[in-house]
Scaffold this motif. Structure first.
Motif, PDB file in Angstrom:
ATOM      1  N   LEU A   2       0.840  -1.209   0.000  1.00 51.76           N
ATOM      2  CA  LEU A   2       0.000   0.000   0.000  1.00 51.76           C
ATOM      3  C   LEU A   2       0.868   1.248   0.000  1.00 51.76           C
ATOM      4  O   LEU A   2       1.915   1.276   0.647  1.00 51.76           O
ATOM      5  CB  LEU A   2      -0.868   0.029   1.259  1.00 51.76           C
ATOM      6  CG  LEU A   2      -2.162  -0.764   1.242  1.00 51.76           C
ATOM      7  CD1 LEU A   2      -2.778  -0.760   2.639  1.00 51.76           C
ATOM      8  CD2 LEU A   2      -3.136  -0.207   0.259  1.00 51.76           C
ATOM      9  N   GLN A   6      -1.892   5.931   2.169  1.00 53.15           N
ATOM     10  CA  GLN A   6      -3.020   5.052   2.494  1.00 53.15           C
ATOM     11  C   GLN A   6      -2.780   4.332   3.816  1.00 53.15           C
ATOM     12  O   GLN A   6      -3.714   4.135   4.603  1.00 53.15           O
ATOM     13  CB  GLN A   6      -3.252   4.041   1.373  1.00 53.15           C
ATOM     14  CG  GLN A   6      -3.854   4.655   0.136  1.00 53.15           C
ATOM     15  CD  GLN A   6      -4.096   3.633  -0.962  1.00 53.15           C
ATOM     16  OE1 GLN A   6      -3.807   2.450  -0.810  1.00 53.15           O
ATOM     17  NE2 GLN A   6      -4.623   4.107  -2.082  1.00 53.15           N
ATOM     18  N   GLN A   7      -1.548   3.942   4.069  1.00 54.76           N
ATOM     19  CA  GLN A   7      -1.227   3.294   5.337  1.00 54.76           C
ATOM     20  C   GLN A   7      -1.489   4.237   6.505  1.00 54.76           C
ATOM     21  O   GLN A   7      -2.078   3.834   7.513  1.00 54.76           O
ATOM     22  CB  GLN A   7       0.237   2.851   5.355  1.00 54.76           C
ATOM     23  CG  GLN A   7       0.542   1.704   4.432  1.00 54.76           C
ATOM     24  CD  GLN A   7       2.014   1.321   4.467  1.00 54.76           C
ATOM     25  OE1 GLN A   7       2.809   1.869   5.221  1.00 54.76           O
ATOM     26  NE2 GLN A   7       2.388   0.353   3.633  1.00 54.76           N
ATOM     27  N   ILE A  10      -5.270   4.630   6.981  1.00 58.58           N
ATOM     28  CA  ILE A  10      -5.852   3.451   7.632  1.00 58.58           C
ATOM     29  C   ILE A  10      -5.549   3.464   9.125  1.00 58.58           C
ATOM     30  O   ILE A  10      -6.431   3.193   9.951  1.00 58.58           O
ATOM     31  CB  ILE A  10      -5.335   2.154   6.965  1.00 58.58           C
ATOM     32  CG1 ILE A  10      -5.953   2.002   5.572  1.00 58.58           C
ATOM     33  CG2 ILE A  10      -5.665   0.935   7.820  1.00 58.58           C
ATOM     34  CD1 ILE A  10      -5.369   0.869   4.754  1.00 58.58           C
ATOM     35  N   LEU A  11      -4.319   3.801   9.494  1.00 59.80           N
ATOM     36  CA  LEU A  11      -3.961   3.864  10.910  1.00 59.80           C
ATOM     37  C   LEU A  11      -4.752   4.941  11.646  1.00 59.80           C
ATOM     38  O   LEU A  11      -5.242   4.719  12.757  1.00 59.80           O
ATOM     39  CB  LEU A  11      -2.461   4.126  11.071  1.00 59.80           C
ATOM     40  CG  LEU A  11      -1.549   2.932  10.827  1.00 59.80           C
ATOM     41  CD1 LEU A  11      -0.088   3.364  10.868  1.00 59.80           C
ATOM     42  CD2 LEU A  11      -1.813   1.837  11.831  1.00 59.80           C
ATOM     43  N   ILE A  46      -6.850  -2.422  10.630  1.00 59.64           N
ATOM     44  CA  ILE A  46      -5.415  -2.251  10.847  1.00 59.64           C
ATOM     45  C   ILE A  46      -4.636  -3.428  10.259  1.00 59.64           C
ATOM     46  O   ILE A  46      -3.573  -3.253   9.670  1.00 59.64           O
ATOM     47  CB  ILE A  46      -5.110  -2.087  12.355  1.00 59.64           C
ATOM     48  CG1 ILE A  46      -5.698  -0.767  12.862  1.00 59.64           C
ATOM     49  CG2 ILE A  46      -3.610  -2.141  12.619  1.00 59.64           C
ATOM     50  CD1 ILE A  46      -5.615  -0.589  14.360  1.00 59.64           C
ATOM     51  N   SER A  47      -5.207  -4.627  10.378  1.00 61.01           N
ATOM     52  CA  SER A  47      -4.484  -5.810   9.886  1.00 61.01           C
ATOM     53  C   SER A  47      -4.384  -5.833   8.364  1.00 61.01           C
ATOM     54  O   SER A  47      -3.543  -6.557   7.825  1.00 61.01           O
ATOM     55  CB  SER A  47      -5.134  -7.088  10.406  1.00 61.01           C
ATOM     56  OG  SER A  47      -6.419  -7.240   9.864  1.00 61.01           O
ATOM     57  N   CYS A  48      -5.204  -5.041   7.692  1.00 54.16           N
ATOM     58  CA  CYS A  48      -5.075  -4.962   6.228  1.00 54.16           C
ATOM     59  C   CYS A  48      -3.700  -4.456   5.827  1.00 54.16           C
ATOM     60  O   CYS A  48      -3.213  -4.759   4.739  1.00 54.16           O
ATOM     61  CB  CYS A  48      -6.151  -4.051   5.640  1.00 54.16           C
ATOM     62  SG  CYS A  48      -7.744  -4.833   5.472  1.00 54.16           S
ATOM     63  N   LEU A  49      -3.064  -3.691   6.706  1.00 55.13           N
ATOM     64  CA  LEU A  49      -1.709  -3.207   6.424  1.00 55.13           C
ATOM     65  C   LEU A  49      -0.727  -4.361   6.325  1.00 55.13           C
ATOM     66  O   LEU A  49       0.167  -4.370   5.475  1.00 55.13           O
ATOM     67  CB  LEU A  49      -1.255  -2.231   7.511  1.00 55.13           C
ATOM     68  CG  LEU A  49      -2.031  -0.929   7.623  1.00 55.13           C
ATOM     69  CD1 LEU A  49      -1.559  -0.137   8.820  1.00 55.13           C
ATOM     70  CD2 LEU A  49      -1.885  -0.121   6.359  1.00 55.13           C
ATOM     71  N   TRP A  50      -0.870  -5.346   7.207  1.00 59.28           N
ATOM     72  CA  TRP A  50       0.065  -6.467   7.238  1.00 59.28           C
ATOM     73  C   TRP A  50      -0.413  -7.644   6.393  1.00 59.28           C
ATOM     74  O   TRP A  50       0.379  -8.473   6.003  1.00 59.28           O
ATOM     75  CB  TRP A  50       0.294  -6.919   8.681  1.00 59.28           C
ATOM     76  CG  TRP A  50       0.963  -5.848   9.458  1.00 59.28           C
ATOM     77  CD1 TRP A  50       2.299  -5.557   9.457  1.00 59.28           C
ATOM     78  CD2 TRP A  50       0.352  -4.886  10.308  1.00 59.28           C
ATOM     79  NE1 TRP A  50       2.553  -4.476  10.253  1.00 59.28           N
ATOM     80  CE2 TRP A  50       1.375  -4.045  10.799  1.00 59.28           C
ATOM     81  CE3 TRP A  50      -0.952  -4.644  10.710  1.00 59.28           C
ATOM     82  CZ2 TRP A  50       1.125  -2.987  11.660  1.00 59.28           C
ATOM     83  CZ3 TRP A  50      -1.196  -3.594  11.571  1.00 59.28           C
ATOM     84  CH2 TRP A  50      -0.167  -2.783  12.038  1.00 59.28           C
ATOM     85  N   TYR A  52      -1.803  -7.331   3.452  1.00 57.13           N
ATOM     86  CA  TYR A  52      -2.028  -6.828   2.100  1.00 57.13           C
ATOM     87  C   TYR A  52      -1.790  -7.887   1.024  1.00 57.13           C
ATOM     88  O   TYR A  52      -2.567  -7.953   0.059  1.00 57.13           O
ATOM     89  CB  TYR A  52      -1.176  -5.581   1.846  1.00 57.13           C
ATOM     90  CG  TYR A  52      -1.557  -4.890   0.569  1.00 57.13           C
ATOM     91  CD1 TYR A  52      -2.757  -4.188   0.475  1.00 57.13           C
ATOM     92  CD2 TYR A  52      -0.737  -4.951  -0.550  1.00 57.13           C
ATOM     93  CE1 TYR A  52      -3.119  -3.560  -0.696  1.00 57.13           C
ATOM     94  CE2 TYR A  52      -1.091  -4.326  -1.727  1.00 57.13           C
ATOM     95  CZ  TYR A  52      -2.276  -3.629  -1.797  1.00 57.13           C
ATOM     96  OH  TYR A  52      -2.642  -3.014  -2.954  1.00 57.13           O
TER      97      TYR A  52
END
Length: 123
Positions: A2, A6-7, A10-11, A46-50, A52
């Motif tokens: 990402l 965007q990160q 999201i945070l 938040i987990s969408c960051l990790w 991805y």
């Protein structure tokens, strides 16, 4: 991966959601029962960051054009599930309210009869 903006977004959004949930629970404006669902939503965001790479795989699997479409679809689906759960609870409460109203009416009728009988016997 990402983009950095965007990160950060999201945070910020997920962290804000988490803070609002905690505030609502502290002020007793939200029951713990419903807070669990909202905690899961914020943690999933938040987990969408990790996760991805999983989102990319899921996008390819379902044939969506963009990962944002997949994330939007997941969000809409979770919203539908939340609405369904709230409708079930609302139906449950409506039935309970109807039962309570009927019970109150019966008790009021019984009380009226007892008062009538008491007034008739004391006269």
């Amino acid at each position: 991966m990402l983009p950095f903006r965007q990160q950060i977004l999201i945070l910020i959004v997920s962290g804000s959601l988490l803070m609002v949930i905690i505030y609502l629970i502290q002020k007793r404006r939200m029951l713990e029962l419903y807070s669990v669902v909202w905690f899961l939503i914020s943690i999933l965001s938040i987990s969408c960051l990790w996760l991805y790479p999983f989102v990319v795989w899921l996008t390819e699997f379902i044939g969506a054009g963009f990962t944002s479409s997949t994330i939007l679809f997941i969000g809409v689906f979770m919203g539908l599930l939340l609405n369904m759960q709230l409708c079930v609870k609302l139906t449950e409460l409506t039935h309970r309210q109807k039962d309570l109203i009927q019970e109150i009416t019966l008790l009021q009728n019984e009380l009226s009869e007892l008062r009538r009988d008491h007034n008739a016997s004391s006269s």
